[in-house]
Design a protein around this motif. Structure first.
Motif, PDB file in Angstrom:
ATOM      1  N   LEU A 173       0.845  -1.196   0.000  1.00 55.23           N
ATOM      2  CA  LEU A 173       0.000   0.000   0.000  1.00 55.23           C
ATOM      3  C   LEU A 173       0.880   1.246   0.000  1.00 55.23           C
ATOM      4  O   LEU A 173       1.770   1.383   0.846  1.00 55.23           O
ATOM      5  CB  LEU A 173      -0.915  -0.006   1.234  1.00 55.23           C
ATOM      6  CG  LEU A 173      -1.849   1.179   1.410  1.00 55.23           C
ATOM      7  CD1 LEU A 173      -2.905   1.197   0.305  1.00 55.23           C
ATOM      8  CD2 LEU A 173      -2.525   1.110   2.773  1.00 55.23           C
ATOM      9  N   GLU A 174       0.651   2.141  -0.947  1.00 55.63           N
ATOM     10  CA  GLU A 174       1.463   3.353  -1.063  1.00 55.63           C
ATOM     11  C   GLU A 174       0.765   4.593  -0.506  1.00 55.63           C
ATOM     12  O   GLU A 174       1.411   5.600  -0.262  1.00 55.63           O
ATOM     13  CB  GLU A 174       1.853   3.578  -2.533  1.00 55.63           C
ATOM     14  CG  GLU A 174       2.756   2.485  -3.056  1.00 55.63           C
ATOM     15  CD  GLU A 174       3.087   2.631  -4.530  1.00 55.63           C
ATOM     16  OE1 GLU A 174       2.468   3.474  -5.217  1.00 55.63           O
ATOM     17  OE2 GLU A 174       3.966   1.892  -4.995  1.00 55.63           O
ATOM     18  N   THR A 175      -0.545   4.522  -0.332  1.00 58.62           N
ATOM     19  CA  THR A 175      -1.282   5.648   0.238  1.00 58.62           C
ATOM     20  C   THR A 175      -1.449   5.422   1.739  1.00 58.62           C
ATOM     21  O   THR A 175      -1.369   4.285   2.215  1.00 58.62           O
ATOM     22  CB  THR A 175      -2.671   5.793  -0.418  1.00 58.62           C
ATOM     23  OG1 THR A 175      -3.401   4.589  -0.214  1.00 58.62           O
ATOM     24  CG2 THR A 175      -2.568   6.068  -1.897  1.00 58.62           C
ATOM     25  N   GLU A 230      -5.474   5.574   6.371  1.00 57.47           N
ATOM     26  CA  GLU A 230      -6.704   6.346   6.579  1.00 57.47           C
ATOM     27  C   GLU A 230      -7.325   6.774   5.249  1.00 57.47           C
ATOM     28  O   GLU A 230      -8.551   6.851   5.129  1.00 57.47           O
ATOM     29  CB  GLU A 230      -6.450   7.563   7.478  1.00 57.47           C
ATOM     30  CG  GLU A 230      -6.172   7.196   8.927  1.00 57.47           C
ATOM     31  CD  GLU A 230      -7.285   6.360   9.565  1.00 57.47           C
ATOM     32  OE1 GLU A 230      -8.480   6.698   9.389  1.00 57.47           O
ATOM     33  OE2 GLU A 230      -6.962   5.363  10.245  1.00 57.47           O
ATOM     34  N   GLU A 231      -6.493   7.044   4.251  1.00 56.19           N
ATOM     35  CA  GLU A 231      -7.000   7.406   2.921  1.00 56.19           C
ATOM     36  C   GLU A 231      -7.703   6.218   2.273  1.00 56.19           C
ATOM     37  O   GLU A 231      -8.756   6.365   1.658  1.00 56.19           O
ATOM     38  CB  GLU A 231      -5.862   7.907   2.037  1.00 56.19           C
ATOM     39  CG  GLU A 231      -6.293   8.300   0.644  1.00 56.19           C
ATOM     40  CD  GLU A 231      -7.279   9.472   0.599  1.00 56.19           C
ATOM     41  OE1 GLU A 231      -8.098   9.509  -0.333  1.00 56.19           O
ATOM     42  OE2 GLU A 231      -7.237  10.342   1.494  1.00 56.19           O
ATOM     43  N   LYS A 289     -11.050   5.785   3.820  1.00 55.99           N
ATOM     44  CA  LYS A 289     -11.971   6.799   3.307  1.00 55.99           C
ATOM     45  C   LYS A 289     -12.461   6.438   1.907  1.00 55.99           C
ATOM     46  O   LYS A 289     -13.641   6.562   1.606  1.00 55.99           O
ATOM     47  CB  LYS A 289     -11.281   8.164   3.302  1.00 55.99           C
ATOM     48  CG  LYS A 289     -12.171   9.309   2.943  1.00 55.99           C
ATOM     49  CD  LYS A 289     -11.434  10.631   3.080  1.00 55.99           C
ATOM     50  CE  LYS A 289     -12.367  11.776   2.753  1.00 55.99           C
ATOM     51  NZ  LYS A 289     -11.691  13.073   2.890  1.00 55.99           N
ATOM     52  N   GLU A 290     -11.555   5.966   1.050  1.00 49.46           N
ATOM     53  CA  GLU A 290     -11.943   5.554  -0.305  1.00 49.46           C
ATOM     54  C   GLU A 290     -12.954   4.409  -0.258  1.00 49.46           C
ATOM     55  O   GLU A 290     -13.926   4.410  -1.017  1.00 49.46           O
ATOM     56  CB  GLU A 290     -10.714   5.112  -1.105  1.00 49.46           C
ATOM     57  CG  GLU A 290      -9.848   6.246  -1.588  1.00 49.46           C
ATOM     58  CD  GLU A 290      -8.709   5.739  -2.472  1.00 49.46           C
ATOM     59  OE1 GLU A 290      -8.963   4.898  -3.359  1.00 49.46           O
ATOM     60  OE2 GLU A 290      -7.574   6.199  -2.265  1.00 49.46           O
ATOM     61  N   LEU A 291     -12.709   3.438   0.610  1.00 45.23           N
ATOM     62  CA  LEU A 291     -13.639   2.308   0.734  1.00 45.23           C
ATOM     63  C   LEU A 291     -14.997   2.776   1.252  1.00 45.23           C
ATOM     64  O   LEU A 291     -16.043   2.369   0.752  1.00 45.23           O
ATOM     65  CB  LEU A 291     -13.059   1.230   1.655  1.00 45.23           C
ATOM     66  CG  LEU A 291     -11.904   0.421   1.073  1.00 45.23           C
ATOM     67  CD1 LEU A 291     -11.176  -0.343   2.172  1.00 45.23           C
ATOM     68  CD2 LEU A 291     -12.412  -0.536   0.001  1.00 45.23           C
ATOM     69  N   GLN A 301     -10.489  -2.905   8.951  1.00 46.04           N
ATOM     70  CA  GLN A 301      -9.909  -2.951  10.295  1.00 46.04           C
ATOM     71  C   GLN A 301      -8.586  -3.690  10.234  1.00 46.04           C
ATOM     72  O   GLN A 301      -8.469  -4.707   9.539  1.00 46.04           O
ATOM     73  CB  GLN A 301     -10.812  -3.709  11.267  1.00 46.04           C
ATOM     74  CG  GLN A 301     -12.116  -3.032  11.582  1.00 46.04           C
ATOM     75  CD  GLN A 301     -12.924  -3.863  12.554  1.00 46.04           C
ATOM     76  OE1 GLN A 301     -13.232  -5.014  12.281  1.00 46.04           O
ATOM     77  NE2 GLN A 301     -13.247  -3.288  13.684  1.00 46.04           N
ATOM     78  N   HIS A 302      -7.610  -3.196  10.979  1.00 49.08           N
ATOM     79  CA  HIS A 302      -6.349  -3.901  11.106  1.00 49.08           C
ATOM     80  C   HIS A 302      -6.649  -5.296  11.671  1.00 49.08           C
ATOM     81  O   HIS A 302      -7.521  -5.459  12.528  1.00 49.08           O
ATOM     82  CB  HIS A 302      -5.418  -3.119  12.042  1.00 49.08           C
ATOM     83  CG  HIS A 302      -4.039  -3.674  12.102  1.00 49.08           C
ATOM     84  ND1 HIS A 302      -3.717  -4.739  12.900  1.00 49.08           N
ATOM     85  CD2 HIS A 302      -2.914  -3.324  11.450  1.00 49.08           C
ATOM     86  CE1 HIS A 302      -2.439  -5.019  12.742  1.00 49.08           C
ATOM     87  NE2 HIS A 302      -1.931  -4.174  11.863  1.00 49.08           N
ATOM     88  N   GLU A 303      -5.945  -6.306  11.215  1.00 51.00           N
ATOM     89  CA  GLU A 303      -6.204  -7.692  11.623  1.00 51.00           C
ATOM     90  C   GLU A 303      -6.163  -7.866  13.141  1.00 51.00           C
ATOM     91  O   GLU A 303      -7.012  -8.558  13.713  1.00 51.00           O
ATOM     92  CB  GLU A 303      -5.180  -8.620  10.963  1.00 51.00           C
ATOM     93  CG  GLU A 303      -5.406 -10.083  11.291  1.00 51.00           C
ATOM     94  CD  GLU A 303      -4.328 -10.975  10.723  1.00 51.00           C
ATOM     95  OE1 GLU A 303      -4.658 -12.115  10.377  1.00 51.00           O
ATOM     96  OE2 GLU A 303      -3.157 -10.546  10.622  1.00 51.00           O
TER      97      GLU A 303
END
Length: 89
Positions: A53-55, A58-59, A62-64, A78-80
């Motif tokens: 993941l390069e972004t 939190e971004e 937000k996109e999801l 959510q983080h695993e």
């Protein structure tokens, strides 16, 4: 780093395609996916790898969320580790 993505809403054409396309554009690898439709309700849980993941995370969240709003769905990431601690029996 791994994370869990959950998608819930009324079934419609293209849910998996839309979510997986967004993830691919952000270099997120889908490790496992489970989806089901009960009557008209669609649920999907994905285990994803965020290593490339390069972004900012939190971004991506937000996109999801925005994609979910446009499609009338709830899409959460959510983080695993957080997911595991919340769902521990």
């Amino acid at each position: 780093m791994k994370a869990i993505i959950s998608v819930i809403g009324v079934d419609q054409i293209g849910i998996i395609a839309e979510v997986s396309s967004l993830l691919a554009a952000n270099k997120v690898n889908i490790l496992d996916i489970n989806q089901t439709v009960l009557d008209e309700y669609f649920t999907m849980t994905m285990l994803v790898d965020l290593e490339k993941l390069e972004t900012p995370l939190e971004e991506l969240k937000k996109e999801l969320s925005n994609k979910g709003e446009k499609m009338g769905l709830s899409i959460k990431l959510q983080h695993e580790d957080i997911f595991r601690s919340m769902h521990r029996i």
